[in-house]
Design a protein around this motif. Structure first.
Motif, PDB file in Angstrom:
ATOM      1  N   GLY A 154      -0.131  17.136  -7.140  1.00 36.10           N
ATOM      2  CA  GLY A 154       0.354  15.913  -6.517  1.00 36.10           C
ATOM      3  C   GLY A 154       1.310  15.172  -7.443  1.00 36.10           C
ATOM      4  O   GLY A 154       1.635  15.620  -8.529  1.00 36.10           O
ATOM      5  N   ALA A 155       1.697  14.035  -6.970  1.00 40.85           N
ATOM      6  CA  ALA A 155       1.367  13.454  -5.678  1.00 40.85           C
ATOM      7  C   ALA A 155       2.635  12.858  -5.094  1.00 40.85           C
ATOM      8  O   ALA A 155       3.641  12.722  -5.772  1.00 40.85           O
ATOM      9  CB  ALA A 155       0.295  12.372  -5.824  1.00 40.85           C
ATOM     10  N   THR A 156       2.568  12.515  -3.802  1.00 39.47           N
ATOM     11  CA  THR A 156       3.723  11.920  -3.133  1.00 39.47           C
ATOM     12  C   THR A 156       3.538  10.407  -3.027  1.00 39.47           C
ATOM     13  O   THR A 156       2.445   9.882  -3.257  1.00 39.47           O
ATOM     14  CB  THR A 156       3.903  12.504  -1.726  1.00 39.47           C
ATOM     15  OG1 THR A 156       2.714  12.234  -0.953  1.00 39.47           O
ATOM     16  CG2 THR A 156       4.160  14.001  -1.786  1.00 39.47           C
ATOM     17  N   TYR A 157       4.621   9.727  -2.638  1.00 38.27           N
ATOM     18  CA  TYR A 157       4.604   8.272  -2.490  1.00 38.27           C
ATOM     19  C   TYR A 157       5.302   7.927  -1.181  1.00 38.27           C
ATOM     20  O   TYR A 157       6.472   8.240  -0.983  1.00 38.27           O
ATOM     21  CB  TYR A 157       5.320   7.589  -3.660  1.00 38.27           C
ATOM     22  CG  TYR A 157       4.703   7.924  -4.998  1.00 38.27           C
ATOM     23  CD1 TYR A 157       3.741   7.084  -5.557  1.00 38.27           C
ATOM     24  CD2 TYR A 157       5.055   9.080  -5.689  1.00 38.27           C
ATOM     25  CE1 TYR A 157       3.154   7.388  -6.785  1.00 38.27           C
ATOM     26  CE2 TYR A 157       4.466   9.395  -6.910  1.00 38.27           C
ATOM     27  CZ  TYR A 157       3.527   8.548  -7.446  1.00 38.27           C
ATOM     28  OH  TYR A 157       2.945   8.865  -8.646  1.00 38.27           O
ATOM     29  N   GLU A 158       4.568   7.274  -0.279  1.00 34.82           N
ATOM     30  CA  GLU A 158       5.109   6.899   1.027  1.00 34.82           C
ATOM     31  C   GLU A 158       4.661   5.478   1.348  1.00 34.82           C
ATOM     32  O   GLU A 158       3.460   5.174   1.351  1.00 34.82           O
ATOM     33  CB  GLU A 158       4.600   7.872   2.102  1.00 34.82           C
ATOM     34  CG  GLU A 158       4.912   7.475   3.535  1.00 34.82           C
ATOM     35  CD  GLU A 158       6.402   7.367   3.813  1.00 34.82           C
ATOM     36  OE1 GLU A 158       6.828   6.280   4.259  1.00 34.82           O
ATOM     37  OE2 GLU A 158       7.116   8.355   3.575  1.00 34.82           O
ATOM     38  N   TRP A 159       5.638   4.587   1.613  1.00 32.44           N
ATOM     39  CA  TRP A 159       5.333   3.178   1.854  1.00 32.44           C
ATOM     40  C   TRP A 159       5.395   2.779   3.331  1.00 32.44           C
ATOM     41  O   TRP A 159       4.985   1.676   3.679  1.00 32.44           O
ATOM     42  CB  TRP A 159       6.295   2.293   1.062  1.00 32.44           C
ATOM     43  CG  TRP A 159       6.025   2.293  -0.406  1.00 32.44           C
ATOM     44  CD1 TRP A 159       5.229   1.418  -1.097  1.00 32.44           C
ATOM     45  CD2 TRP A 159       6.540   3.197  -1.379  1.00 32.44           C
ATOM     46  NE1 TRP A 159       5.211   1.735  -2.433  1.00 32.44           N
ATOM     47  CE2 TRP A 159       6.010   2.823  -2.646  1.00 32.44           C
ATOM     48  CE3 TRP A 159       7.394   4.305  -1.309  1.00 32.44           C
ATOM     49  CZ2 TRP A 159       6.304   3.506  -3.816  1.00 32.44           C
ATOM     50  CZ3 TRP A 159       7.687   4.983  -2.481  1.00 32.44           C
ATOM     51  CH2 TRP A 159       7.153   4.591  -3.720  1.00 32.44           C
ATOM     52  N   LYS A 160       5.882   3.654   4.197  1.00 26.73           N
ATOM     53  CA  LYS A 160       6.095   3.259   5.592  1.00 26.73           C
ATOM     54  C   LYS A 160       5.008   3.779   6.527  1.00 26.73           C
ATOM     55  O   LYS A 160       4.378   3.007   7.235  1.00 26.73           O
ATOM     56  CB  LYS A 160       7.478   3.740   6.062  1.00 26.73           C
ATOM     57  CG  LYS A 160       8.634   3.033   5.359  1.00 26.73           C
ATOM     58  CD  LYS A 160       9.990   3.513   5.889  1.00 26.73           C
ATOM     59  CE  LYS A 160      11.132   2.790   5.193  1.00 26.73           C
ATOM     60  NZ  LYS A 160      12.463   3.247   5.678  1.00 26.73           N
ATOM     61  N   PRO A 187       0.833  -1.210   0.000  1.00 25.81           N
ATOM     62  CA  PRO A 187       0.000   0.000   0.000  1.00 25.81           C
ATOM     63  C   PRO A 187       0.866   1.256   0.000  1.00 25.81           C
ATOM     64  O   PRO A 187       1.929   1.294   0.620  1.00 25.81           O
ATOM     65  CB  PRO A 187      -0.792  -0.120   1.301  1.00 25.81           C
ATOM     66  CG  PRO A 187      -0.766  -1.574   1.638  1.00 25.81           C
ATOM     67  CD  PRO A 187       0.557  -2.080   1.154  1.00 25.81           C
ATOM     68  N   VAL A 188       0.398   2.277  -0.709  1.00 26.20           N
ATOM     69  CA  VAL A 188       1.166   3.506  -0.875  1.00 26.20           C
ATOM     70  C   VAL A 188       0.330   4.698  -0.405  1.00 26.20           C
ATOM     71  O   VAL A 188      -0.791   4.896  -0.884  1.00 26.20           O
ATOM     72  CB  VAL A 188       1.567   3.733  -2.350  1.00 26.20           C
ATOM     73  CG1 VAL A 188       2.467   4.958  -2.468  1.00 26.20           C
ATOM     74  CG2 VAL A 188       2.239   2.504  -2.923  1.00 26.20           C
ATOM     75  N   LYS A 189       0.886   5.467   0.508  1.00 33.29           N
ATOM     76  CA  LYS A 189       0.236   6.701   0.930  1.00 33.29           C
ATOM     77  C   LYS A 189       0.571   7.799  -0.073  1.00 33.29           C
ATOM     78  O   LYS A 189       1.720   7.945  -0.498  1.00 33.29           O
ATOM     79  CB  LYS A 189       0.707   7.113   2.320  1.00 33.29           C
ATOM     80  CG  LYS A 189       0.100   8.423   2.835  1.00 33.29           C
ATOM     81  CD  LYS A 189       0.600   8.735   4.236  1.00 33.29           C
ATOM     82  CE  LYS A 189       0.032  10.048   4.742  1.00 33.29           C
ATOM     83  NZ  LYS A 189       0.480  10.351   6.123  1.00 33.29           N
TER      84      LYS A 189
END
Length: 352
Positions: free
Chosen positions: A245-251, A207-209
């Motif tokens: 956008g957009a950003t990508y955050e996996w944690k 999943p990616v925020k």
């Protein structure tokens, strides 16, 4: 109540699947509860055939983009609503080297190119000293608006139950599944990130925020153009602000906007945009994605009437229609699923 299909979840994936089931005259009921932070509700909804830093044709573009606009246009007519906006995307070159690299590859992407510029074309709005490419077969889908009208239509037809799906209440056997007073031949999970789904929690998801800014500009940008390089800048005609956008955050997978993402977006926006702007809001959502960046579609390895249509990731608007058609034909007519999306690629990870 007896139906052919229970559908769990109501986002892009669910809409595409239910509408293709309807075309095959299959009955269904959707179970879903509101999640204001779902990726479908906060996404900008872009569909873009040329993506990435190196501006390459996106995976399976020749198949996906010839189908998606027709699908969403038909859905607009059926729902008597407007949510598909066909707009050219302008992608500026970053340097002469960038421009030259594109010229070498341009012939491979001609079906998606409206025009190529070798000199500045939108200098009053963005930094494009080296020109850029103007894309065809591109635009954006107002996903939130589509979901709103689609849900209301399903409620009107008694095909939607507003309820959090309780996985433990599902009773399954070889011929059908039972959930409360609903008996169905099959069940399809379109329920977003899979961490809570015990039937498919063995799949390797990632999943990616993603976070998006809402901005107002000192002067309006061209109505028929979406600027996209580093960040996208897109405006819904029904709204007074632009989405960036957009950003990508996996944690850190939560729904809280962050200062880190805001800084990342503003730095890239400042490199692209020439017009003064004001940030008025920031939103976050979590995209259901897979580790190999391909959708997760297919049948449970043990239970023949339990299916999944998920993991569409950042390109859900373009992926959903084409693969929903393929998926429904796979279930109903035993047609073959694309090997790259079929979850049988992960069957060795399953243990009952």
């Amino acid at each position: 109540m007896k139906v052919d299909f229970i559908i769990v979840g109501h986002g892009l994936a669910s809409v595409a699947v239910t509408e293709h089931l309807r075309r095959f005259n299959k009955s269904f009921i959707v179970f879903s509860n509101e999640n204001p932070n779902s990726s479908s509700k906060v996404a900008a909804g872009l569909y873009n055939p040329i993506t990435g830093r190196k501006m390459k044709q996106t995976w399976m573009a020749e198949h996906l983009f010839s189908y998606l606009e027709a699908f969403y246009s038909d859905l607009e007519k059926n729902l008597n609503a407007t949510f598909l906006y066909k707009k050219s995307i302008y992608r500026p070159f970053l340097s002469l080297e960038d421009q030259n690299d594109w010229m070498i590859r341009e012939h491979k992407n001609k079906m998606f190119i409206k025009e190529t510029f070798t000199n500045t074309n939108f200098k009053a709005f963005i930094n494009d000293d080296f020109g850029g490419i103007l894309l065809d077969k591109s635009g954006f889908l107002d996903v939130k608006e589509m979901l709103h009208h689609h849900k209301n239509k399903l409620i009107e037809k008694n095909q939607f139950i507003i309820e959090d799906f309780n996985y433990e209440k599902l009773v399954r056997n070889d011929s059908h599944v039972l959930y409360g007073d609903v008996e169905s031949e099959n069940i399809i999970f379109c329920d977003g990130p899979l961490s809570q789904n015990p039937f498919f929690d063995w799949l390797p998801t990632a999943p990616v925020k993603g976070e998006i800014l809402h901005i107002k500009t000192e002067k309006p940008l061209p109505d028929d153009i979406i600027f996209n390089r580093g960040v996208f800048i897109v405006k819904n005609p029904q709204q007074e602000y632009y989405r960036v956008g957009a950003t990508y955050e996996w944690k850190n997978l939560d729904y809280q906007p962050t200062e880190k993402a805001k800084q990342q977006l503003t730095e890239k926006l400042d490199e692209l945009l020439q017009v003064k702007y004001q940030i008025i809001d920031q939103v976050a959502g979590i995209r259901p994605a897979s580790k190999d960046r391909r959708p997760l579609i297919g049948k449970h390895p043990e239970w023949k009437n339990v299916f999944i249509f998920n993991g569409l990731g950042t390109k859900g608007v373009s992926l959903a229609p084409y693969f929903a058609l393929q998926f429904v034909e796979y279930i109903i007519n035993s047609k073959k699923l694309n090997d790259e999306v079929n979850i049988n690629r992960y069957y060795p990870l399953y243990s009952n």
